[in-house]
Design an enzyme around this catalytic site. Structure first.
Site, PDB file in Angstrom:
ATOM      1  N   CYS A 113       0.730  -1.263  -0.030  1.00 55.99           N
ATOM      2  CA  CYS A 113      -0.069  -0.016   0.265  1.00 55.99           C
ATOM      3  C   CYS A 113       0.775   1.206  -0.025  1.00 55.99           C
ATOM      4  O   CYS A 113       1.573   1.640  -1.116  1.00 55.99           O
ATOM      5  CB  CYS A 113      -0.940  -0.048   1.205  1.00 55.99           C
ATOM      6  SG  CYS A 113      -2.654   0.700   0.705  1.00 55.99           S
TER       7      CYS A 113
ATOM      8  N   GLU B 129      -1.227  -8.587   5.214  1.00 54.13           N
ATOM      9  CA  GLU B 129      -1.034  -8.891   6.686  1.00 54.13           C
ATOM     10  C   GLU B 129      -2.271  -9.066   7.297  1.00 54.13           C
ATOM     11  O   GLU B 129      -2.049  -9.433   8.681  1.00 54.13           O
ATOM     12  CB  GLU B 129       0.135  -7.806   7.245  1.00 54.13           C
ATOM     13  CG  GLU B 129      -0.512  -6.546   7.467  1.00 54.13           C
ATOM     14  CD  GLU B 129      -0.835  -5.660   6.492  1.00 54.13           C
ATOM     15  OE1 GLU B 129      -0.527  -6.177   5.300  1.00 54.13           O
ATOM     16  OE2 GLU B 129      -0.975  -4.399   6.664  1.00 54.13           O
TER      17      GLU B 129
ATOM     18  N   HIS C 177      -3.424  -5.425   1.645  1.00 54.58           N
ATOM     19  CA  HIS C 177      -2.835  -5.396   2.976  1.00 54.58           C
ATOM     20  C   HIS C 177      -2.963  -7.128   3.186  1.00 54.58           C
ATOM     21  O   HIS C 177      -3.945  -7.604   3.989  1.00 54.58           O
ATOM     22  CB  HIS C 177      -3.499  -4.600   4.048  1.00 54.58           C
ATOM     23  CG  HIS C 177      -3.353  -3.081   4.001  1.00 54.58           C
ATOM     24  ND1 HIS C 177      -2.300  -2.841   5.040  1.00 54.58           N
ATOM     25  CD2 HIS C 177      -3.742  -2.126   3.473  1.00 54.58           C
ATOM     26  CE1 HIS C 177      -2.250  -1.527   4.593  1.00 54.58           C
ATOM     27  NE2 HIS C 177      -3.105  -1.094   3.689  1.00 54.58           N
TER      28      HIS C 177
END
Ligand code: GLN
Length: 189
Positions: free
Chosen positions: A91, A173, A171
């Site tokens: 990002c 994660e 994202h």
């Protein structure tokens, strides 16, 4: 043992650390995560890979170029040595690589449009073309790229790779799927 440096400028750093540890367990390799806060941290430690989380790129530029830190120029120097150096940028991290604003060449060959899906309330979750859960938080969009497209959404690139530099507009994660963190660790082998 693989040593991964993570830029502690902003963003979901601890979620990235958890994902890296889970990826290492899945691959059955040892990983050490080094928290990078200042240029000095990169001077004193040798790292095999770099993790550049998302956040707010304007804030990350301010913090990372602050005299007390100078982490961002050190990170760009580290990356520029060789395209084979493994980097995972997500990002805002991808924004910094496409537009380092340091007078040097961009670190990925992609034009990127910030906040291209709208404001924070327009953040969304969707399944990507590769089946990966894509979480987009006030995300940027790749307008064009000459790098390899490794992931797309409705035919549009959302993940690109140049050598071992992996850049994602979403994202990973936060998704519970460690595919891209494994990709970073595998690039070190
Ligand atoms: N909107 C942010 C920016 O422009 C990026 C958002 C993110 O990293 N989730 O820098």
């Amino acid at each position: 043992m693989v040593v991964v440096g993570i830029a502690m400028l902003q963003g979901a750093r601890h979620a990235h650390m958890d994902a890296l540890n889970a990826a290492a367990t899945e691959l059955d390799i040892d990983v050490e995560i080094v928290e990078l806060r200042t240029r000095h941290d990169l001077d004193i430690r040798t790292i095999d890979a770099l993790m550049l989380p998302g956040g707010e790129s304007t804030v990350m530029r301010l913090r990372g170029n602050d005299e007390a830190s100078n982490l961002l120029p050190a990170i760009f120097d580290w990356i520029r040595v060789d395209e084979a150096r493994p980097v995972l940028a997500t990002c805002a991290g991808a924004i910094l690589l496409s537009d380092p604003q340091d007078g040097g060449v961009p670190l990925i060959d992609a034009e990127i449009d910030r906040n291209a899906y709208g404001r924070q309330v327009d953040s969304f979750q969707t399944e990507l073309d590769c089946g990966f859960p894509g979480i987009f938080i006030r995300a940027p969009r790749f307008i064009s790229t000459k790098d390899e497209v490794i992931c797309s959404h409705q035919g549009e690139p959302v993940g690109i790779r140049r050598g071992n530099r992996i850049s994602l507009t979403f994202h990973p994660e936060l998704s519970g799927d460690t595919r891209y963190h494994r990709m970073l660790l595998e690039a070190c082998q």
